[in-house]
Design an enzyme around this catalytic site. Structure first.
Site, PDB file in Angstrom:
ATOM      1  N   PRO A 131       0.826  -1.220   0.000  1.00  0.00           N
ATOM      2  CA  PRO A 131       0.000   0.000   0.000  1.00  0.00           C
ATOM      3  C   PRO A 131       0.857   1.265   0.000  1.00  0.00           C
ATOM      4  CG  PRO A 131       0.041  -0.999   2.197  1.00  0.00           C
ATOM      5  CD  PRO A 131       0.755  -1.940   1.277  1.00  0.00           C
ATOM      6  N   MET A 132       0.475   2.242  -0.801  1.00  0.00           N
ATOM      7  CA  MET A 132       1.182   3.526  -0.786  1.00  0.00           C
ATOM      8  C   MET A 132       0.172   4.651  -0.958  1.00  0.00           C
ATOM      9  SD  MET A 132       4.638   2.832  -2.985  1.00  0.00           S
ATOM     10  CE  MET A 132       3.762   1.953  -4.248  1.00  0.00           C
ATOM     11  N   ALA A 133       0.027   5.450   0.092  1.00  0.00           N
ATOM     12  CA  ALA A 133      -0.895   6.584   0.042  1.00  0.00           C
ATOM     13  C   ALA A 133      -0.473   7.508  -1.095  1.00  0.00           C
ATOM     14  CB  ALA A 133      -0.870   7.320   1.377  1.00  0.00           C
ATOM     15  N   CYS A 188       2.935   2.991   9.693  1.00  0.00           N
ATOM     16  CA  CYS A 188       3.152   4.324   9.124  1.00  0.00           C
ATOM     17  C   CYS A 188       4.009   5.189  10.066  1.00  0.00           C
ATOM     18  CB  CYS A 188       1.815   5.013   8.843  1.00  0.00           C
ATOM     19  SG  CYS A 188       2.057   6.622   8.067  1.00  0.00           S
ATOM     20  N   ASN A 197       8.733  -7.229   3.183  1.00  0.00           N
ATOM     21  CA  ASN A 197       8.679  -5.986   2.408  1.00  0.00           C
ATOM     22  C   ASN A 197       9.891  -5.104   2.691  1.00  0.00           C
ATOM     23  OD1 ASN A 197       7.173  -2.902   3.098  1.00  0.00           O
ATOM     24  ND2 ASN A 197       7.393  -3.604   1.006  1.00  0.00           N
ATOM     25  N   GLY A 198      10.345  -4.449   1.617  1.00  0.00           N
ATOM     26  CA  GLY A 198      11.388  -3.439   1.762  1.00  0.00           C
ATOM     27  C   GLY A 198      12.488  -3.570   0.732  1.00  0.00           C
ATOM     28  N   ASP A 199      12.626  -2.529  -0.104  1.00  0.00           N
ATOM     29  CA  ASP A 199      13.789  -2.384  -0.995  1.00  0.00           C
ATOM     30  C   ASP A 199      13.847  -3.347  -2.169  1.00  0.00           C
ATOM     31  OD1 ASP A 199      14.581  -0.431   0.734  1.00  0.00           O
ATOM     32  OD2 ASP A 199      16.182  -1.611   1.689  1.00  0.00           O
ATOM     33  N   GLY A 201       6.670  -1.901  -3.055  1.00  0.00           N
ATOM     34  CA  GLY A 201       6.073  -0.570  -3.057  1.00  0.00           C
ATOM     35  C   GLY A 201       6.732   0.311  -4.099  1.00  0.00           C
ATOM     36  N   ARG A 202       7.767   1.057  -3.663  1.00  0.00           N
ATOM     37  CA  ARG A 202       8.382   2.054  -4.550  1.00  0.00           C
ATOM     38  C   ARG A 202       8.930   1.446  -5.829  1.00  0.00           C
ATOM     39  NH1 ARG A 202      12.226   4.104  -0.014  1.00  0.00           N
ATOM     40  NH2 ARG A 202      12.051   1.867   0.359  1.00  0.00           N
TER      41      ARG A 202
HETATM   42  C1  LIG Z   1       4.670   7.392  -0.751  1.00  0.00           C
HETATM   43  C2  LIG Z   1       4.468   6.220   0.163  1.00  0.00           C
HETATM   44  C3  LIG Z   1       3.242   6.006   0.741  1.00  0.00           C
HETATM   45  C4  LIG Z   1       3.042   4.924   1.602  1.00  0.00           C
HETATM   46  N1  LIG Z   1       1.802   4.725   2.138  1.00  0.00           N
HETATM   47  C5  LIG Z   1       1.577   3.632   2.904  1.00  0.00           C
HETATM   48  C6  LIG Z   1       0.277   3.322   3.374  1.00  0.00           C
HETATM   49  O1  LIG Z   1      -0.711   4.027   3.098  1.00  0.00           O
HETATM   50  N2  LIG Z   1       0.144   2.224   4.163  1.00  0.00           N
HETATM   51  C7  LIG Z   1       1.203   1.410   4.484  1.00  0.00           C
HETATM   52  O2  LIG Z   1       1.031   0.422   5.195  1.00  0.00           O
HETATM   53  N3  LIG Z   1       2.434   1.661   4.023  1.00  0.00           N
HETATM   54  C8  LIG Z   1       2.640   2.730   3.234  1.00  0.00           C
HETATM   55  N4  LIG Z   1       3.888   2.951   2.717  1.00  0.00           N
HETATM   56  C9  LIG Z   1       4.975   1.988   2.973  1.00  0.00           C
HETATM   57  C10 LIG Z   1       5.057   0.914   1.866  1.00  0.00           C
HETATM   58  O3  LIG Z   1       3.905   0.091   1.866  1.00  0.00           O
HETATM   59  C11 LIG Z   1       6.288   0.023   2.059  1.00  0.00           C
HETATM   60  O4  LIG Z   1       6.172  -0.602   3.310  1.00  0.00           O
HETATM   61  C12 LIG Z   1       7.598   0.793   2.015  1.00  0.00           C
HETATM   62  O5  LIG Z   1       7.618   1.721   0.965  1.00  0.00           O
HETATM   63  C13 LIG Z   1       8.787  -0.164   1.863  1.00  0.00           C
HETATM   64  O6  LIG Z   1       8.647  -0.955   0.711  1.00  0.00           O
HETATM   65  P1  LIG Z   1       9.420  -0.603  -0.684  1.00  0.00           P
HETATM   66  O7  LIG Z   1      10.882  -0.513  -0.372  1.00  0.00           O
HETATM   67  O8  LIG Z   1       9.079  -1.743  -1.586  1.00  0.00           O
HETATM   68  O9  LIG Z   1       8.880   0.718  -1.142  1.00  0.00           O
HETATM   69  C14 LIG Z   1       4.108   4.034   1.883  1.00  0.00           C
HETATM   70  C15 LIG Z   1       5.349   4.255   1.287  1.00  0.00           C
HETATM   71  C16 LIG Z   1       5.543   5.309   0.426  1.00  0.00           C
HETATM   72  C17 LIG Z   1       6.898   5.506  -0.214  1.00  0.00           C
END
Ligand SMILES: Cc1cc2nc3c(=O)[nH]c(=O)nc-3n(C[C@H](O)[C@H](O)[C@H](O)COP(=O)(O)O)c2cc1C
Length: 325
Positions: free
Chosen positions: A16-18, A104, A204-206, A228-229
């Protein structure tokens, strides 16, 4: 792996990413192989107040594959009521789970006691998870970090509290709150949590390519991985990982495929939100679709000023023409 009745064969989740994981992004990622996704987080209080915009964020469409609705908050009774309301709303009929945000790190959320602030209090995690579980027929999942900071790494206690309260699966982002998005995700902690849990664990992460995805699976033993990203402007990452998982050759998308997919995502977002809002919100994502291609910086500048689909289209098409010359 199963979450409730939902079978997840390839273990690939869109995190999830807001501000990003709206229906258009979820749909595009689903088309590329993400099997399961989660909405942007919605406030439990806003749901209870029947806030219209919140219901729009929580709306699920039948063509986008399994989607969970994520809620945030810290009062068990409000979290439970929000879960009940969402489980019964017509526009959320296709939701496959309620996901609770316990990760969060954003100041506004954390200082209210919501999001990752819940990790200060595993007993509260248990209460919230149990209350939500009792209020809905849907499976309940929980998303945490590794802890508040390097001196307070308590992901295991928090995960066990959620599991004891009936959580159906858990996702862990391998960073502390203090790290926000800096440093590196800690796979050792994820592995420790995985070994202790009976319920499915999503790591999750990176993860930004297939190699990192395979390493995340093998280093942690996780049942699934959430991206995510790495999927922003690059939904192709899911097909890349699928190829690696099945040992088949992967061909990177051409610039034309990237442009076509960016425009498809934008058109879907416009259908939901209208042109001006969708174009403004999607600017960053669209620019990322061109990352690494020559002329990307100029086109990013143009897209940042665009307000219509036609403007975005003509910038993207000029990238194609440039690449052919
Ligand atoms: C812009 C943005 C918004 C995010 N919004 C949420 C969210 O609404 N809920 C949540 O559980 N995590 C949120 N995250 C965290 C991501 O779900 C994820 O845990 C985090 O980015 C690490 O994973 P990644 O390295 O694959 O990005 C958000 C991350 C980013 C960068």
């Amino acid at each position: 792996m199963k979450i409730g009745n939902t079978n997840i064969k390839n273990g690939l989740f869109l995190a999830p990413m807001a501000g990003y994981t709206d229906r258009a992004m979820r749909l595009v990622c689903h088309n590329m192989g993400a099997e399961y996704s989660v909405t942007e987080m919605v406030s439990a209080k806003a749901v209870v107040f029947r806030d219209k915009k919140t219901f729009t964020l929580a709306k699920i469409f039948s063509d986008e594959g399994p989607v969970a609705i994520q809620i945030f908050g810290s009062e068990p009774s409000i979290m439970a009521e929000a879960a009940k309301i969402l489980s019964e709303r017509e526009e959320c009929r296709d939701a496959v789970a309620i996901d609770i945000n316990m990760g969060c790190p954003v100041k506004k959320i954390f200082s209210n006691g919501d999001g990752s602030a819940l990790m200060k209090n595993p007993a509260l995690i248990e209460k919230i998870t149990r209350a939500v579980k009792e209020s809905t027929h849907l499976p309940v999942t929980v998303k945490i970090r590794t802890g508040i900071d390097e001196h307070h790494i308590n992901a295991l206690d928090c995960a066990l509290a959620a599991e004891a309260a009936g959580a159906d699966a858990l996702c862990i982002h391998g960073r502390t709150t203090a790290q926000m998005y800096g440093g590196k995700a800690d796979k050792k902690i994820i592995e420790k949590v995985k070994s202790a849990l009976q319920i499915p664990l999503i790591a999750n992460g990176d993860i930004t390519n297939a190699e990192e995805a395979l390493t995340m699976f093998s280093d942690t033993g996780a049942d699934g991985i959430a991206i995510g990203r790495g999927a922003v402007g690059n939904p192709f990452i899911f097909s890349e990982i699928l190829s690696a998982l099945s040992g088949t050759d992967y061909t990177k998308p051409t610039l034309k495929e990237r442009v076509d997919t960016a425009l498809y995502q934008l058109r879907e977002a416009i259908a939901d939100k209208g042109e001006r809002v969708a174009v403004t919100e999607a600017r960053g994502q669209i620019a990322l679709y061109l990352k690494g291609f020559s002329g990307a910086a100029r086109i990013r500048g143009e897209i940042n000023r665009a307000t219509t689909l036609e403007e975005v289209k003509s910038s993207l098409c000029s990238a194609l023409t440039d690449s052919e010359n």
